[in-house]
Design a protein around this motif. Structure first.
Motif, PDB file in Angstrom:
ATOM      1  N   GLU A 294      80.376  52.225  70.599  1.00 58.81           N
ATOM      2  CA  GLU A 294      81.377  51.522  71.404  1.00 58.81           C
ATOM      3  C   GLU A 294      81.710  52.280  72.688  1.00 58.81           C
ATOM      4  O   GLU A 294      82.213  51.686  73.642  1.00 58.81           O
ATOM      5  CB  GLU A 294      82.651  51.308  70.588  1.00 58.81           C
ATOM      6  N   HIS A 295      81.421  53.557  72.743  1.00 64.74           N
ATOM      7  CA  HIS A 295      81.753  54.346  73.924  1.00 64.74           C
ATOM      8  C   HIS A 295      80.774  54.124  75.085  1.00 64.74           C
ATOM      9  O   HIS A 295      81.007  54.635  76.184  1.00 64.74           O
ATOM     10  CB  HIS A 295      81.794  55.834  73.569  1.00 64.74           C
ATOM     11  N   ASN A 296      79.696  53.375  74.837  1.00 63.32           N
ATOM     12  CA  ASN A 296      78.729  53.077  75.912  1.00 63.32           C
ATOM     13  C   ASN A 296      78.335  54.336  76.687  1.00 63.32           C
ATOM     14  O   ASN A 296      78.354  54.377  77.919  1.00 63.32           O
ATOM     15  CB  ASN A 296      79.322  52.052  76.884  1.00 63.32           C
ATOM     16  N   GLN A 297      77.917  55.361  75.954  1.00 62.82           N
ATOM     17  CA  GLN A 297      77.524  56.623  76.586  1.00 62.82           C
ATOM     18  C   GLN A 297      76.082  56.516  77.079  1.00 62.82           C
ATOM     19  O   GLN A 297      75.134  56.839  76.370  1.00 62.82           O
ATOM     20  CB  GLN A 297      77.685  57.767  75.585  1.00 62.82           C
ATOM     21  N   ALA A 298      75.954  56.093  78.325  1.00 67.11           N
ATOM     22  CA  ALA A 298      74.617  55.936  78.905  1.00 67.11           C
ATOM     23  C   ALA A 298      73.848  57.248  78.900  1.00 67.11           C
ATOM     24  O   ALA A 298      72.612  57.255  78.826  1.00 67.11           O
ATOM     25  CB  ALA A 298      74.736  55.384  80.319  1.00 67.11           C
ATOM     26  N   SER A 299      74.553  58.370  78.980  1.00 68.67           N
ATOM     27  CA  SER A 299      73.893  59.678  79.015  1.00 68.67           C
ATOM     28  C   SER A 299      73.070  59.927  77.755  1.00 68.67           C
ATOM     29  O   SER A 299      72.078  60.660  77.810  1.00 68.67           O
ATOM     30  CB  SER A 299      74.929  60.786  79.201  1.00 68.67           C
ATOM     31  N   LEU A 300      73.459  59.342  76.623  1.00 68.24           N
ATOM     32  CA  LEU A 300      72.689  59.526  75.397  1.00 68.24           C
ATOM     33  C   LEU A 300      71.370  58.763  75.433  1.00 68.24           C
ATOM     34  O   LEU A 300      70.477  59.022  74.624  1.00 68.24           O
ATOM     35  CB  LEU A 300      73.505  59.079  74.178  1.00 68.24           C
ATOM     36  N   LEU A 301      71.239  57.822  76.374  1.00 66.26           N
ATOM     37  CA  LEU A 301      70.040  56.998  76.468  1.00 66.26           C
ATOM     38  C   LEU A 301      69.085  57.495  77.540  1.00 66.26           C
ATOM     39  O   LEU A 301      68.152  56.799  77.928  1.00 66.26           O
ATOM     40  CB  LEU A 301      70.441  55.546  76.751  1.00 66.26           C
ATOM     41  N   GLU A 302      69.326  58.712  78.007  1.00 63.45           N
ATOM     42  CA  GLU A 302      68.479  59.296  79.059  1.00 63.45           C
ATOM     43  C   GLU A 302      67.412  60.216  78.487  1.00 63.45           C
ATOM     44  O   GLU A 302      66.879  61.065  79.189  1.00 63.45           O
ATOM     45  CB  GLU A 302      69.364  60.047  80.057  1.00 63.45           C
ATOM     46  N   GLY A 303      67.103  60.060  77.198  1.00 59.02           N
ATOM     47  CA  GLY A 303      66.063  60.879  76.582  1.00 59.02           C
ATOM     48  C   GLY A 303      66.319  61.176  75.121  1.00 59.02           C
ATOM     49  O   GLY A 303      65.390  61.225  74.318  1.00 59.02           O
ATOM     50  N   ALA A 304      67.597  61.366  74.761  1.00 65.24           N
ATOM     51  CA  ALA A 304      67.896  61.696  73.371  1.00 65.24           C
ATOM     52  C   ALA A 304      67.670  60.495  72.461  1.00 65.24           C
ATOM     53  O   ALA A 304      67.128  60.624  71.356  1.00 65.24           O
ATOM     54  CB  ALA A 304      69.339  62.195  73.254  1.00 65.24           C
ATOM     55  N   PHE A 305      68.083  59.301  72.917  1.00 64.54           N
ATOM     56  CA  PHE A 305      67.938  58.084  72.118  1.00 64.54           C
ATOM     57  C   PHE A 305      67.242  57.017  72.951  1.00 64.54           C
ATOM     58  O   PHE A 305      67.322  57.001  74.171  1.00 64.54           O
ATOM     59  CB  PHE A 305      69.309  57.603  71.622  1.00 64.54           C
ATOM     60  N   ASP A 306      66.575  56.099  72.238  1.00 69.94           N
ATOM     61  CA  ASP A 306      65.729  55.117  72.915  1.00 69.94           C
ATOM     62  C   ASP A 306      66.449  53.829  73.255  1.00 69.94           C
ATOM     63  O   ASP A 306      66.011  53.106  74.165  1.00 69.94           O
ATOM     64  CB  ASP A 306      64.516  54.799  72.032  1.00 69.94           C
ATOM     65  N   GLY A 307      67.507  53.519  72.541  1.00 65.77           N
ATOM     66  CA  GLY A 307      68.181  52.262  72.795  1.00 65.77           C
ATOM     67  C   GLY A 307      69.546  52.220  72.150  1.00 65.77           C
ATOM     68  O   GLY A 307      69.902  53.081  71.333  1.00 65.77           O
ATOM     69  N   GLN A 308      70.321  51.207  72.533  1.00 68.58           N
ATOM     70  CA  GLN A 308      71.638  50.980  71.939  1.00 68.58           C
ATOM     71  C   GLN A 308      71.855  49.489  71.773  1.00 68.58           C
ATOM     72  O   GLN A 308      71.488  48.689  72.634  1.00 68.58           O
ATOM     73  CB  GLN A 308      72.752  51.555  72.823  1.00 68.58           C
ATOM     74  N   TRP A 309      72.460  49.117  70.654  1.00 72.67           N
ATOM     75  CA  TRP A 309      72.877  47.737  70.468  1.00 72.67           C
ATOM     76  C   TRP A 309      73.887  47.391  71.563  1.00 72.67           C
ATOM     77  O   TRP A 309      74.906  48.075  71.716  1.00 72.67           O
ATOM     78  CB  TRP A 309      73.521  47.565  69.095  1.00 72.67           C
ATOM     79  N   ASN A 310      73.621  46.310  72.297  1.00 66.81           N
ATOM     80  CA  ASN A 310      74.451  45.968  73.446  1.00 66.81           C
ATOM     81  C   ASN A 310      75.495  44.924  73.045  1.00 66.81           C
ATOM     82  O   ASN A 310      75.306  43.719  73.251  1.00 66.81           O
ATOM     83  CB  ASN A 310      73.596  45.471  74.603  1.00 66.81           C
ATOM     84  N   ASP A 311      76.610  45.392  72.490  1.00 63.06           N
ATOM     85  CA  ASP A 311      77.690  44.485  72.115  1.00 63.06           C
ATOM     86  C   ASP A 311      78.242  43.747  73.325  1.00 63.06           C
ATOM     87  O   ASP A 311      78.707  42.606  73.196  1.00 63.06           O
ATOM     88  CB  ASP A 311      78.819  45.260  71.421  1.00 63.06           C
ATOM     89  N   ASP A 312      78.220  44.387  74.495  1.00 62.97           N
ATOM     90  CA  ASP A 312      78.725  43.725  75.698  1.00 62.97           C
ATOM     91  C   ASP A 312      77.980  42.413  75.953  1.00 62.97           C
ATOM     92  O   ASP A 312      78.587  41.380  76.257  1.00 62.97           O
ATOM     93  CB  ASP A 312      78.558  44.634  76.916  1.00 62.97           C
ATOM     94  N   GLY A 313      76.664  42.456  75.851  1.00 68.93           N
ATOM     95  CA  GLY A 313      75.877  41.252  76.092  1.00 68.93           C
ATOM     96  C   GLY A 313      76.179  40.181  75.062  1.00 68.93           C
ATOM     97  O   GLY A 313      76.339  38.998  75.398  1.00 68.93           O
ATOM     98  N   HIS A 314      76.254  40.580  73.796  1.00 70.52           N
ATOM     99  CA  HIS A 314      76.590  39.616  72.752  1.00 70.52           C
ATOM    100  C   HIS A 314      77.938  38.979  73.003  1.00 70.52           C
ATOM    101  O   HIS A 314      78.110  37.755  72.920  1.00 70.52           O
ATOM    102  CB  HIS A 314      76.602  40.276  71.374  1.00 70.52           C
ATOM    103  N   ASN A 315      78.948  39.813  73.293  1.00 66.96           N
ATOM    104  CA  ASN A 315      80.310  39.302  73.417  1.00 66.96           C
ATOM    105  C   ASN A 315      80.433  38.304  74.565  1.00 66.96           C
ATOM    106  O   ASN A 315      81.106  37.279  74.433  1.00 66.96           O
ATOM    107  CB  ASN A 315      81.281  40.462  73.604  1.00 66.96           C
ATOM    108  N   ALA A 316      79.792  38.601  75.687  1.00 69.97           N
ATOM    109  CA  ALA A 316      79.839  37.670  76.810  1.00 69.97           C
ATOM    110  C   ALA A 316      79.165  36.343  76.446  1.00 69.97           C
ATOM    111  O   ALA A 316      79.704  35.252  76.717  1.00 69.97           O
ATOM    112  CB  ALA A 316      79.176  38.292  78.031  1.00 69.97           C
ATOM    113  N   LEU A 317      77.995  36.407  75.827  1.00 67.50           N
ATOM    114  CA  LEU A 317      77.298  35.182  75.443  1.00 67.50           C
ATOM    115  C   LEU A 317      78.088  34.403  74.397  1.00 67.50           C
ATOM    116  O   LEU A 317      78.148  33.166  74.437  1.00 67.50           O
ATOM    117  CB  LEU A 317      75.904  35.524  74.917  1.00 67.50           C
ATOM    118  N   HIS A 318      78.727  35.111  73.468  1.00 65.89           N
ATOM    119  CA  HIS A 318      79.499  34.428  72.427  1.00 65.89           C
ATOM    120  C   HIS A 318      80.669  33.656  73.032  1.00 65.89           C
ATOM    121  O   HIS A 318      80.950  32.518  72.641  1.00 65.89           O
ATOM    122  CB  HIS A 318      80.007  35.452  71.405  1.00 65.89           C
ATOM    123  N   VAL A 319      81.366  34.265  73.978  1.00 64.24           N
ATOM    124  CA  VAL A 319      82.484  33.579  74.628  1.00 64.24           C
ATOM    125  C   VAL A 319      81.988  32.347  75.376  1.00 64.24           C
ATOM    126  O   VAL A 319      82.599  31.270  75.315  1.00 64.24           O
ATOM    127  CB  VAL A 319      83.238  34.543  75.570  1.00 64.24           C
TER     128      VAL A 319
END
Length: 592
Positions: A294-319
């Motif tokens: 939930e913290h949307n830490q983009a820095s963790l996606l710069e090499g340490a991890f490959d991806g993140q579930w994007n709740d933001d995209g889901h929530n906007a589409l759901h609304v």
């Protein structure tokens, strides 16, 4: 030769040879520890430094044992590899080298090829029944299955997030050997297998750590599930990292999805976790690490991890699809199409902005590739955390759902499907557990209290109608029933879109970058990306009920796919998505 986790293990029972097992328990609160081998053999472990108790004793694969703490309390091994009688029963020694792998040379697949299918093993009937579904999923266009958590939980039915013995695959799903067979068969079909793991808490029933290793937890920090886990301690960090290594090396999972890492209050653990996991991966093997955060830490996606579930995209589409604006959807209820445009062009919506609770959330993400984000319309959380578990098939018009699904499956983000979605299932997916007595009462009432802030459940009588998680019907009603016709319209629709993704988009995702998104109406936008071959992927989306003016590309483009009403080249019809693949140097007027 493939690695095994016992080459790294400090916790648990490790087979040294066919007749000898090294037992190790971190029990800093204990004065003495014995291994109680069934039926009635008690063998002492030697106390060492830093609270460790260790010993080597005769035992074989299949031997059952408990640890006896201070001559009184008998507990399962917290690093047990199997619990054939559940969380309160004896642990069983497992030989990780026993399974004869047929596809031992499998090296995985590139992340940009991922089309993920999330499933609950129990609802699908266990490991062997999941195997039966693999050919269908391959034909659909799925390239990866993701299993909800397997760590042993109390009872026979649970989402898996109440696990208390994370090394032991849930006994009611099948044996460790059958889990190996599932993964082996999936690899034979060309499917990656990912696993959802829970490292932020233990469940409430069957966790004995406080009796002999209270230092596992931090009394000064709390989570929704109790005292936080103390990741400052080497023994605790090793426990969870060794768990990951077991899944990746002994069971040969292709990746892990780490649940709710925002509840892990340690700034270094996730970086250390990634480093240690990746150091063990042999050259050429592809292993993927994905976050829920939930913290949307983009820095963790710069090499340490490959991806993140994007709740933001889901929530906007759901609304946009449902009009719901309760609870966390309130953050997405104003100028929603602008929010979706930001998601498609920049990844996260919240990149440091203040949320509805007045807290800043997120880090800038525009520099990340689209494949760093896993997009979905439905998943276990977003369906199951509804009071009555309704799927989108019951919440929005089918034409709107088809338009949104086209965006999901043909955008450059990594798509995730939830079991049953591909045939338009109308079965609910409810929250279910198998607790008893006072704990069952607490879970049921706590579940109903969660919805007091929702307009539809503001009244206590309305909340009382929310299904009881412990009722057997909450589990059986959640089983997705496949249609009799394997070529049903929904499945044919998903199959067609995934065929287009495979042949026109997936191979061009490495190096893909967003070119921006433009809002054209209250529920309509145009989004653009530059692919690796310099072609432009353009998606025009209208989730509104009326046509909107829009200058559209010509039908002579490489890919020209439309869902919704017929279009002319000056308007986008209601509930429509147009996907175009434009060659390099396309005249600029098509972007007007």
């Amino acid at each position: 030769m493939p690695l095994r986790s016992d080459q790294f293990a400090t916790h648990g029972a490790v087979m040294l040879d066919n007749t000898t097992v090294r037992f190790a328990l971190w029990a800093p609160d204990a004065h003495s520890v014995e291994v109680c081998l069934q039926p009635d053999l008690r063998l002492p472990l030697q106390r060492g430094a830093d609270g460790w108790f260790r010993g080597r004793w005769p035992a074989t694969a299949g031997s059952r044992y408990r640890y006896c703490i201070d001559g009184e309390l008998q507990v399962p091994d917290p690093a047990s590899r199997f619990q054939p009688q559940g969380v309160h029963g004896p642990s069983q020694v497992v030989d990780p080298a026993a399974y004869p792998w047929q596809h031992r040379h499998w090296q995985g697949r590139p992340w940009h090829q991922a089309v993920i299918y999330e499933l609950h093993v129990g609802l699908m009937g266990g490991y062997t029944q999941v195997i039966e579904q693999l050919p269908r999923l391959v034909a659909l266009g799925v390239t990866a299955i993701e299993l909800m958590p397997l760590g042993q939980f109390p009872g026979d039915r649970n989402w898996g997030y109440d696990g208390v013995l994370p090394f032991a695959p849930q006994h009611s799903y099948g044996t460790p050997e059958q889990l190996c067979q599932l993964i082996d068969q999936a690899h034979g079909h060309g499917l990656m297998v990912l696993l959802d793991v829970v490292y932020n808490h233990f469940g409430p029933d069957g966790n004995y750590l406080n009796h002999y290793a209270s230092a596992f937890f931090r009394p000064d920090q709390h989570t929704p599930w109790g005292n936080a886990i103390d990741f400052r301690r080497r023994q605790v960090r090793d426990f969870f990292i060794e768990n990951a290594l077991m899944w990746l090396h002994d069971y040969r999972f292709d990746g892990l999805r780490l649940d709710a890492v925002h509840a892990i209050d340690d700034p270094d653990f996730l970086q250390l976790f990634s480093q240690r996991v990746r150091r063990t991966v042999t050259p050429g093997r592809q292993v993927w690490l994905v976050l829920e955060n939930e913290h949307n830490q983009a820095s963790l996606l710069e090499g340490a991890f490959d991806g993140q579930w994007n709740d933001d995209g889901h929530n906007a589409l759901h609304v946009l699809l449902t009009g719901e604006d309760d609870a966390y959807y309130a953050d997405y209820s104003q100028a929603t199409v602008h929010i979706l445009a930001r998601c498609l062009s920049q990844g996260f919506v919240f990149q440091g902005e203040v949320d509805r609770n007045g807290r800043p959330r997120g880090e800038p993400s525009v520099h990340l590739p689209p494949s760093a984000f896993v997009l979905f319309l439905q998943n276990h959380d977003q369906v199951g955390n509804r009071a009555k578990g309704e799927r989108l098939t019951r919440l929005c018009p089918p034409q709107a759902l088809r338009a949104a699904t086209t965006l999901l499956l043909l955008s450059p983000m990594i798509p995730l499907l939830f079991m049953g979605e591909e045939w338009g299932s109308e079965q609910p997916f409810l929250f279910f557990t198998d607790h008893h007595d006072a704990l069952a009462d607490a879970v049921r009432e706590g579940r109903r209290a969660e919805f007091a802030g929702f307009k539809a459940y503001a009244d206590a009588e309305q909340r009382a109608a929310i299904p009881d998680p412990n009722a057997l019907a909450s589990y059986t009603d959640s089983r997705p029933h496949a249609p009799d016709d394997p070529h049903s319209p929904w499945q044919a629709f998903y199959q067609q879109l995934l065929h287009l993704r495979q042949h026109h988009i997936s191979a061009q995702l490495p190096g893909c970058r967003a070119l921006g998104a433009k809002v054209i109406a209250d529920k309509a936008l145009t989004a653009r990306w530059r692919l690796a071959n310099s072609c432009e992927l353009r998606i025009d989306l209208n989730l509104g009920t009326t046509a909107v003016p829009c200058r559209l590309p010509e039908a002579s483009t490489h890919l020209y796919y439309c869902t919704g009403e017929p279009l002319d080249h000056n308007q986008l019809g209601p509930y429509s998505t147009l996907v175009s693949l434009l060659p390099p140097h396309t005249p600029e007027h098509v972007h007007d």
